[in-house]
Design an enzyme around this catalytic site. Structure first.
Site, PDB file in Angstrom:
ATOM      1  N   THR A 116      38.765  37.648  28.056  1.00 19.29           N
ATOM      2  CA  THR A 116      38.400  36.028  28.643  1.00 19.29           C
ATOM      3  C   THR A 116      38.466  36.110  30.110  1.00 19.29           C
ATOM      4  O   THR A 116      39.253  36.443  30.594  1.00 19.29           O
ATOM      5  CB  THR A 116      39.778  35.151  27.931  1.00 19.29           C
ATOM      6  OG1 THR A 116      39.629  35.462  26.455  1.00 19.29           O
ATOM      7  CG2 THR A 116      39.288  33.808  27.952  1.00 19.29           C
ATOM      8  N   ASN A 128      36.359  50.346  54.996  1.00 17.17           N
ATOM      9  CA  ASN A 128      37.175  49.461  55.129  1.00 17.17           C
ATOM     10  C   ASN A 128      38.130  49.883  56.276  1.00 17.17           C
ATOM     11  O   ASN A 128      38.957  48.853  56.559  1.00 17.17           O
ATOM     12  CB  ASN A 128      38.146  49.441  53.788  1.00 17.17           C
ATOM     13  CG  ASN A 128      38.461  50.781  53.092  1.00 17.17           C
ATOM     14  OD1 ASN A 128      37.639  51.593  53.030  1.00 17.17           O
ATOM     15  ND2 ASN A 128      39.752  51.085  53.016  1.00 17.17           N
ATOM     16  N   SER A 188      34.245  42.280  45.684  1.00 19.57           N
ATOM     17  CA  SER A 188      35.470  41.599  45.280  1.00 19.57           C
ATOM     18  C   SER A 188      35.571  40.401  46.106  1.00 19.57           C
ATOM     19  O   SER A 188      35.186  40.174  46.985  1.00 19.57           O
ATOM     20  CB  SER A 188      36.526  42.648  45.956  1.00 19.57           C
ATOM     21  OG  SER A 188      37.825  42.358  45.663  1.00 19.57           O
ATOM     22  N   GLN A 230      33.239  45.719  51.567  1.00 16.86           N
ATOM     23  CA  GLN A 230      33.457  45.198  52.821  1.00 16.86           C
ATOM     24  C   GLN A 230      32.174  44.528  53.691  1.00 16.86           C
ATOM     25  O   GLN A 230      32.225  43.957  54.591  1.00 16.86           O
ATOM     26  CB  GLN A 230      34.013  46.243  53.810  1.00 16.86           C
ATOM     27  CG  GLN A 230      35.508  46.751  53.208  1.00 16.86           C
ATOM     28  CD  GLN A 230      36.553  45.736  53.691  1.00 16.86           C
ATOM     29  OE1 GLN A 230      36.406  44.843  54.492  1.00 16.86           O
ATOM     30  NE2 GLN A 230      37.649  45.924  53.002  1.00 16.86           N
ATOM     31  N   CYS A 273      45.893  50.338  51.512  1.00 18.05           N
ATOM     32  CA  CYS A 273      46.525  51.055  50.262  1.00 18.05           C
ATOM     33  C   CYS A 273      47.148  52.246  50.645  1.00 18.05           C
ATOM     34  O   CYS A 273      48.134  52.687  50.110  1.00 18.05           O
ATOM     35  CB  CYS A 273      45.092  51.562  49.402  1.00 18.05           C
ATOM     36  SG  CYS A 273      44.080  50.424  48.968  1.00 18.05           S
ATOM     37  N   ALA A 314      37.275  45.016  42.222  1.00 19.26           N
ATOM     38  CA  ALA A 314      36.297  45.662  42.536  1.00 19.26           C
ATOM     39  C   ALA A 314      36.734  47.199  42.213  1.00 19.26           C
ATOM     40  O   ALA A 314      36.023  48.149  41.899  1.00 19.26           O
ATOM     41  CB  ALA A 314      36.137  45.835  43.958  1.00 19.26           C
ATOM     42  N   THR A 315      38.015  47.499  42.112  1.00 19.71           N
ATOM     43  CA  THR A 315      38.490  48.870  41.924  1.00 19.71           C
ATOM     44  C   THR A 315      38.088  48.848  40.223  1.00 19.71           C
ATOM     45  O   THR A 315      37.689  49.967  39.922  1.00 19.71           O
ATOM     46  CB  THR A 315      40.145  48.729  41.753  1.00 19.71           C
ATOM     47  OG1 THR A 315      40.451  48.566  43.294  1.00 19.71           O
ATOM     48  CG2 THR A 315      40.729  50.192  41.179  1.00 19.71           C
ATOM     49  N   HIS A 370      38.233  38.776  47.127  1.00 22.40           N
ATOM     50  CA  HIS A 370      39.353  38.213  48.041  1.00 22.40           C
ATOM     51  C   HIS A 370      39.113  38.840  49.609  1.00 22.40           C
ATOM     52  O   HIS A 370      39.708  38.612  50.468  1.00 22.40           O
ATOM     53  CB  HIS A 370      40.681  38.898  47.576  1.00 22.40           C
ATOM     54  CG  HIS A 370      41.010  40.306  47.559  1.00 22.40           C
ATOM     55  ND1 HIS A 370      41.597  41.067  48.715  1.00 22.40           N
ATOM     56  CD2 HIS A 370      40.720  41.161  46.679  1.00 22.40           C
ATOM     57  CE1 HIS A 370      41.704  42.032  48.143  1.00 22.40           C
ATOM     58  NE2 HIS A 370      41.277  42.450  47.290  1.00 22.40           N
TER      59      HIS A 370
HETATM   60  N1  PLP Z   1      36.445  49.341  48.094  1.00 25.21           N
HETATM   61  C1  PLP Z   1      36.668  48.991  49.387  1.00 25.21           C
HETATM   62  C2  PLP Z   1      35.830  49.655  50.252  1.00 25.21           C
HETATM   63  C3  PLP Z   1      37.691  48.127  49.700  1.00 25.21           C
HETATM   64  O1  PLP Z   1      38.129  47.772  51.003  1.00 25.21           O
HETATM   65  C4  PLP Z   1      38.509  47.679  48.417  1.00 25.21           C
HETATM   66  C5  PLP Z   1      39.944  46.866  48.945  1.00 25.21           C
HETATM   67  O2  PLP Z   1      40.840  47.237  49.560  1.00 25.21           O
HETATM   68  C6  PLP Z   1      38.376  48.090  47.296  1.00 25.21           C
HETATM   69  C7  PLP Z   1      37.274  48.753  46.874  1.00 25.21           C
HETATM   70  C8  PLP Z   1      39.203  47.572  46.058  1.00 25.21           C
HETATM   71  O3  PLP Z   1      39.017  45.942  45.967  1.00 25.21           O
HETATM   72  P1  PLP Z   1      39.950  45.125  44.874  1.00 25.21           P
HETATM   73  O4  PLP Z   1      41.014  45.107  45.819  1.00 25.21           O
HETATM   74  O5  PLP Z   1      39.111  44.008  44.612  1.00 25.21           O
HETATM   75  O6  PLP Z   1      40.251  46.163  44.011  1.00 25.21           O
END
Ligand code: PLP
Length: 371
Positions: A231, A148, A193, A176, A314, A69-70, A195
């Site tokens: 890929t 989050n 995302s 989230q 993070c 997602a980042t 995970h």
């Molecule tokens: N945005 C939010 C609200 C998140 O909680 C997270 C993950 O901690 C991310 C973005 C980033 O996701 P990813 O781990 O897939 O880069």
């Protein structure tokens, strides 16, 4: 171990691991190759794309897989501003994830004008404040659905409407929210995302409204409709797809389970704890609590067999108090007295009760009170 860190990541669902295994072992073909095996892998990826799109639930758009997602958020922001002519303002919120805030800061360093909207003590945006900040110089408004760290839910549909009134695009970080709350119609771009929904790490996606395509960030072989080269991993895509399908199918039962855990956790907390963030606009799988004066890091160190967090995963370890807790008005000291508990599908009520009682007892001991 009692795992109460569902906002950091979620356990991989057994169905997801089973579905991924053949794509790691015998089905190793390149999904972009024209061979029969390649086409089989490509078909599995298209099925996954459909399942993730359905879980997102937004209409009139398409989805590109990304590495996280980042990456999706970086792409949405940088790629949109690259294409936008004559608009150089970005509007976001003080409580966004670092993937948004740091990308916006990077863009600011390249000449874009950045506004970070404040939130109230409940962690929520005031729509009048949002409206007052918007004008025809704004290219994009980036607001997350579920926070989050403190779990509060922003009014995404209303914000998207305000953004559209001034001709700006709206980006929603729905990481989230996916599978947990409905993603309201309105965003032009949405990042998710795998995970966080019991899928594998290393895969995310960007949903794009038709006609809204950020300029590519990653160049190369032209995969993902020419928008995101590289890929694709059939194993990761299939894992994301199965996780998304499960999230859709189990939405109601997951919701009921989380409600039960929330009530159990709340009922066993002593009165000294304060819940950070709105009590009404909130996802109940996140319990962020503060007992002023308590050393939360010490509790984490003491309860070695319980996994929970100080703030966002993070920010943990950086020594910096959470920017989200500061944005809702907590002092650095109170932010350091705050704990984030996250639970969901695979958490039992007994685990929550056991962990909360032990956290509570550890805090009482610190305060010199009888446990
Ligand atoms: N945005 C939010 C609200 C998140 O909680 C997270 C993950 O901690 C991310 C973005 C980033 O996701 P990813 O781990 O897939 O880069």
């Amino acid at each position: 171990m009692i795992y109460l860190d569902y906002q950091a990541t979620t356990p991989v669902a057994p169905e997801v691991a089973d579905a991924m295994r053949p794509w790691i072992e015998e089905k190793f073909a390149n999904p972009h190759s024209p061979s029969r095996w390649g086409r089989e892998a490509a078909a599995a990826i298209e099925m996954a794309r459909k399942e993730v799109s359905e879980a997102i639930g937004l209409t009139g758009g398409r989805l590109a897989f990304t590495g996280s997602a980042t990456e999706a958020l970086n792409w949405a922001l940088k790629g949109t501003l690259e294409k936008t002519k004559g608009r150089n303002r970005i509007v976001t919120v003080a409580t966004e994830h670092a993937a948004v805030l740091d990308t916006c800061e990077w863009l600011k360093g390249r000449g874009f004008d950045l506004t970070r909207l404040p939130v109230g003590a409940d962690g929520l945006l005031n729509l009048e404040n949002v409206k007052a900040e918007l004008d025809d110089r704004v290219a994009i408004v980036a607001v997350m659905l579920v926070n989050n760290e403190i779990g509060v839910i922003q009014p995404i549909a209303e914000i998207a409407e305000l953004a559209h009134e001034v001709g700006a695009l709206m980006l929603c970080d729905a990481v989230q929210g996916l599978g947990r709350v409905e993603i309201p119609e309105g965003p032009d771009l949405a990042a998710v995302s795998a995970h966080k929904i019991h899928g594998p790490k290393g895969i995310g996606a960007l949903w794009m409204r038709d006609g809204v395509e950020p300029a590519p960030l990653i160049h190369g072989g032209g995969q993902e409709m020419g928008l995101r080269s590289g890929t694709l991993s059939p194993a990761l895509c299939v894992g994301f797809g199965v996780a998304a399908k499960l999230a859709t199918e189990r939405r109601q039962s997951d919701h009921e389970h989380v409600e039960e855990l929330w009530i159990a956790a709340g009922s066993s907390l002593m009165t000294d704890w304060i819940i950070n963030g709105s009590m009404t606009q909130r996802y109940h799988g996140n319990l962020n609590i503060c007992w002023p004066g308590v050393d939360a890091a010490r509790i984490i160190a003491e309860l070695r067999d319980v996994a929970f967090s100080l703030g966002s995963a993070c920010a943990s370890g950086s020594g910096r108090p959470s920017h989200v807790l500061r944005a809702i008005g907590l002092s650095d000291r109170d932010a350091r007295s705050s704990i984030r508990l996250g639970f969901g599908r695979y958490t039992s009520k007994e685990e929550v009760l056991d962990a909360v009682n032990r956290i509570d007892a550890a805090a009482r001991t610190q305060r010199g009170l009888a446990a």
